[in-house]
Write an enzyme that holds these catalytic residues in place. Structure first.
Site, PDB file in Angstrom:
ATOM      1  N   PHE A  88       0.855  -1.183   0.081  1.00  0.00           N
ATOM      2  CA  PHE A  88      -0.054   0.008   0.082  1.00  0.00           C
ATOM      3  C   PHE A  88       0.935   1.225  -0.024  1.00  0.00           C
ATOM      4  O   PHE A  88       1.742   1.298   0.714  1.00  0.00           O
ATOM      5  CB  PHE A  88      -0.836  -0.132   1.319  1.00  0.00           C
ATOM      6  CG  PHE A  88      -1.891   1.314   1.398  1.00  0.00           C
ATOM      7  CD1 PHE A  88      -2.896   1.312   0.697  1.00  0.00           C
ATOM      8  CD2 PHE A  88      -1.534   2.247   2.132  1.00  0.00           C
ATOM      9  CE1 PHE A  88      -3.757   2.451   0.837  1.00  0.00           C
ATOM     10  CE2 PHE A  88      -2.141   3.414   2.425  1.00  0.00           C
ATOM     11  CZ  PHE A  88      -3.330   3.277   1.868  1.00  0.00           C
ATOM     12  N   ARG A  99      -9.971 -21.326 -11.046  1.00  0.00           N
ATOM     13  CA  ARG A  99     -11.487 -21.707 -11.668  1.00  0.00           C
ATOM     14  C   ARG A  99     -11.572 -21.233 -13.062  1.00  0.00           C
ATOM     15  O   ARG A  99     -12.569 -20.839 -13.440  1.00  0.00           O
ATOM     16  CB  ARG A  99     -12.682 -20.934 -10.832  1.00  0.00           C
ATOM     17  CG  ARG A  99     -13.985 -21.840 -10.703  1.00  0.00           C
ATOM     18  CD  ARG A  99     -14.983 -21.269 -10.045  1.00  0.00           C
ATOM     19  NE  ARG A  99     -16.377 -21.990  -9.750  1.00  0.00           N
ATOM     20  CZ  ARG A  99     -17.384 -21.793 -10.210  1.00  0.00           C
ATOM     21  NH1 ARG A  99     -17.695 -20.250 -10.436  1.00  0.00           N
ATOM     22  NH2 ARG A  99     -18.575 -22.262 -10.184  1.00  0.00           N
ATOM     23  N   GLY A 143     -18.778 -18.894  -1.705  1.00  0.00           N
ATOM     24  CA  GLY A 143     -19.251 -18.882  -0.441  1.00  0.00           C
ATOM     25  C   GLY A 143     -19.027 -17.679   0.475  1.00  0.00           C
ATOM     26  O   GLY A 143     -19.051 -16.546  -0.127  1.00  0.00           O
ATOM     27  N   ASP A 163     -18.211  -9.226   5.026  1.00  0.00           N
ATOM     28  CA  ASP A 163     -17.939  -8.153   6.131  1.00  0.00           C
ATOM     29  C   ASP A 163     -18.908  -6.870   5.817  1.00  0.00           C
ATOM     30  O   ASP A 163     -19.676  -6.865   5.071  1.00  0.00           O
ATOM     31  CB  ASP A 163     -16.524  -7.710   5.180  1.00  0.00           C
ATOM     32  CG  ASP A 163     -16.713  -7.441   3.832  1.00  0.00           C
ATOM     33  OD1 ASP A 163     -17.101  -6.328   3.469  1.00  0.00           O
ATOM     34  OD2 ASP A 163     -15.750  -7.763   3.028  1.00  0.00           O
ATOM     35  N   GLU A 166     -39.889 -36.105   1.581  1.00  0.00           N
ATOM     36  CA  GLU A 166     -38.939 -34.975   1.656  1.00  0.00           C
ATOM     37  C   GLU A 166     -40.038 -33.684   1.451  1.00  0.00           C
ATOM     38  O   GLU A 166     -39.525 -32.672   2.171  1.00  0.00           O
ATOM     39  CB  GLU A 166     -37.904 -34.870   0.607  1.00  0.00           C
ATOM     40  CG  GLU A 166     -36.943 -36.001   0.916  1.00  0.00           C
ATOM     41  CD  GLU A 166     -35.998 -36.232  -0.570  1.00  0.00           C
ATOM     42  OE1 GLU A 166     -35.034 -36.896  -0.187  1.00  0.00           O
ATOM     43  OE2 GLU A 166     -36.385 -36.033  -1.539  1.00  0.00           O
TER      44      GLU A 166
END
Ligand code: GLA
Length: 713
Positions: free
Chosen positions: A276, A434, A517, A522, A595
């Site tokens: 940073f 991915r 997920g 936050d 179910e």
């Protein structure tokens, strides 16, 4: 209330006090944070012990200048002076980065540092706000420190650096909060994890030296959460003092706890300063994200309740206060393998198990039939589906319609995939995760371009909900557009720009966040989206841990949780998912009669109690799966007429007594549990007799209701 008297600032409400003082060197000292004080004895408080003495010829030699920042509690840690604790700010000009801020002036009164598009704590009227302005000892640079005390035992801190010199300065560290405290053998609780195993409860002893918790993923991440707790040694769920810290930020954060040899402790919370360095031209400023500090002297359950209230009242979008629709998501049932007809079948079937909002997940656009294709090209795949027909049919069935997007990502087969658009180093082999790379969201033109594409693709589609996903972290960090030390922060600002823009185009949608997920769980995300997919893990036992850990910092209503497809344990899955947003994720056409019956049963429970008890009630942890053989928690509605308890036995037990003491009931009310009647004080002091629930991994949900005639005695 905020008072300033004889160099002493005292911020207090009914429960907490925060005290600072300006010393004779112009240094702003931190004197106290904790339970409310009626006054402060400045003289008694030796902030800088006169430790540096020696004996010469039998005479004591005392150092004539007893002020050492290193043994002083300060609000702002200097750098390269004599404070050897981790600094609060480092700014460099012409290669010189000694940084030392001294008190200049103050103002009492609220000021909003952040515009609507940048996540912050939404203030209500009763706020008490203080701004302290410090000046760098040598350069014309200002530091504005902001303090806002909310009635919920919460102090919000943030900071702004203003360059008033004629040249450029480089900000190399800008903490949102520094808190110096005496070290009293506090324990640290933090929440490390990984994909499908987020936010584990981890309690540690602190010892001398530096403990750092951070993210370097370009998002808050799976590996650690910005939320953490410091508690007194013996604090429990219902007793003792503790304080929590969080940051309203979705990018790289750094939490430092330094215990010095002088038994002082410094806590720093802010943006991670690894990689940073932010350039500020003359007149420019930098605002650090807000940090949140909460205190309780009534244990961890109370501390969590404070955090939950804060998030519900001051972080979540205002519109999110309405009841959440019961959601069905196509992902675990269909993946990317679907057609208009198969989705229409899904929708009709899902309606039968009570769905109110149907979500078509990944696979509706471009050539996206697997995860190697299509990201970055946001046009409806008309060869595969008729999206308008699907959305209209959904509304005709009386359900809302939702869709999935992943705007920050790109596959190699789309036209956006060019070096200048990527976060990737041009000299290095491209490392996919991915099968995708990250778009350079530090470049506003890219953000706006993707937003425009998505808005265009959905312009005729009646969309009520969007799931905003982000399935890999930033690696090989390099941008053609942004200076290296600014990429991470500007990237996060780009994400906020996107979400703000999306909500302006679709003002009435419910936005849900997801990052493989719960990889971006936050307060920055919650500012835009009132719920976040808590984890890709939906196995009930693992989910119990994940949701239990998450509950320390975040309310249940923010934890998106679904009953997923695996066979055999629908009932347990439904019970755990019930203590979140509740929804479904499976192939509904394969559900058996039994179910469907189970899901209908929970659907009835959902309609009767979810909003009142789970979303708006008070949550209590009763037994930790991390620390005992069973996990249990409960929610009680405001009127205390209804409570719902979840109990999960982790391992098979032999015969033994087991009573679960409930919390938060009205001691005088008579409640019905199963077919018996109990008073509230009995249930809280003797408890539910669970000696009969000994099977391994057995989950139970108990409904405790005030009896019809059983009002208060
Ligand atoms: C991620 C999410 C899933 C699903 C897929 C789609 O893995 O966590 O819920 O949306 O992406 O590709």
């Amino acid at each position: 209330m905020i008072t300033f008297d004889s160099g002493l600032f005292h911020l207090y409400n009914k429960e907490i006090s925060y005290v600072m003082g300006v010393n004779s060197h112009g240094v702003l000292e931190h004197l106290y944070f904790g339970k409310k004080l009626s006054g402060f004895h400045r003289k008694n408080f030796i902030s800088s012990p006169d430790y540096n003495f020696q004996f010469f010829d039998g005479k004591e030699f005392v150092n004539p200048d007893p002020f050492y920042e290193n043994v002083t509690q300060t609000e702002v840690g200097s750098f390269l002076r004599n404070d050897l604790k981790p600094a609060s700010f480092i700014l460099e000009q012409d290669g010189d980065d000694l940084t030392d801020f001294r008190f200049a002036e103050y103002r009492i009164g609220g000021r909003n540092l952040y515009g609507e598009g940048i996540p912050h704590v939404r203030r209500l009227d009763q706020e008490d706000a203080l701004e302290i302005i410090c000046k760098d000892a040598r350069r014309n640079v200002e530091l504005h420190l902001f303090y806002t005390l909310l009635e919920e035992n919460v102090l919000i801190r943030s900071a702004k650096i203003v360059n008033r010199t004629d040249g450029e300065i480089v900000l190399k560290r800008a903490m949102s909060l520094t808190l110096d405290l005496p070290f009293e053998e506090q324990r640290l609780i933090h929440f490390p994890g990984q994909w499908a195993n987020e936010r584990n409860f981890c309690k540690e002893e602190l010892a001398f030296g530096l403990k750092t918790m951070y993210s370097l993923e370009g998002r808050s991440g799976h590996l650690e959460n910005p939320f953490f707790i410091l508690q007194s040694r013996d604090t429990t769920e219902d007793w003792g003092s503790c304080m929590s810290f969080n940051l309203v930020y979705s990018g790289n954060f750094k939490n430092e706890i330094f215990v010095s040899s002088f038994r002082g402790m410094r806590v720093n919370v802010g943006i991670n300063d690894d990689n940073f360095s932010f350039r500020l031209k003359p007149g420019e400023s930098f605002s650090a994200p807000e940090a949140i500090l909460c205190f309780s002297d009534r244990g961890l359950n109370d501390l969590s309740a404070t955090n939950h209230r804060l998030i519900q009242r001051h972080i979540l979008p205002e519109k999110s206060q309405m009841r959440k629709p019961l959601l069905f998501n196509s992902w675990e049932g269909a993946g990317m393998d679907f057609s208009t007809e198969s989705i229409l079948r899904y929708m009709k079937k899902s309606k039968k198990i009570g769905t109110e909002l149907f979500v078509l997940d990944d696979g509706w656009f471009s050539s996206r039939n697997d995860d190697r294709h299509g990201l970055g090209d946001w046009t409806v795949n008309r060869k595969k589906i008729d999206l308008k027909k699907i959305a209209d049919a959904c509304h005709e069935l009386g359900m809302k319609f939702g869709i999935w997007i992943e705007p920050e990502m790109v596959n190699a087969d789309t036209s956006l995939f060019r070096d200048e658009n990527l976060i990737a180093h041009p000299d290095l082999e491209k490392r996919f995760s991915r099968n995708q790379l990250v778009l350079d969201f530090s470049n506003e033109a890219i953000v706006d371009g993707v937003l425009h594409q998505i808005a265009d693709a959905l312009k005729d589609i009646p969309v009520d909900y969007i799931k905003y996903d982000m399935n890999r972290y930033l690696g090989d960090v390099f941008s053609f557009h942004t200076a290296q030390g600014e990429i991470f922060h500007r990237y996060v600002l780009g994400v906020y720009r996107f979400m703000d823009g999306l909500l302006k185009i679709f003002p009435d949608i419910l936005l849900e966040n997801c990052a493989s997920g719960g990889g971006r769980f936050d307060l920055g995300m919650l500012y835009f989206s009132p719920q976040i997919w808590c984890s890709d893990e939906t196995d009930p036992v693992r989910r119990l841990y994940i949701q239990y850990g998450t509950s320390y910092g975040y309310p249940l209503q923010t934890m998106a949780s679904h009953v997923s497809k695996a066979k055999g344990i629908y009932e347990s899955k439904a019970m755990i998912a019930f203590f979140g947003t509740y929804g479904y994720e499976m192939n509904p056409t394969l559900l058996t009669k039994e179910e469907i019956e189970i899901l209908r049963k929970f659907n009835r429970l959902y309609r009767l109690y979810h909003e009142d008890v789970i979303e708006n009630g008070r949550f209590y942890r009763l037994s930790s799966p991390f620390e005992s053989d069973f996990g249990a928690f409960m929610c009680v509605n405001d009127s205390k007429s209804t409570a719902i308890v979840l109990f999960h036995n982790l391992r098979k037990e032999t015969n033994q007594y087991r009573f679960l003491k409930l919390k938060g009931l009205n001691k005088n009310i008579r409640y019905r549990w199963r077919d018996e009647i109990f008073t509230g004080d009995y249930l809280m002091n003797v408890g539910l007799n669970l000696s009969y629930f000994m099977e391994q991994n057995s989950t139970q949900i108990f409904l405790i209701r005030k009896t019809v005639k059983g009002g208060e005695k």
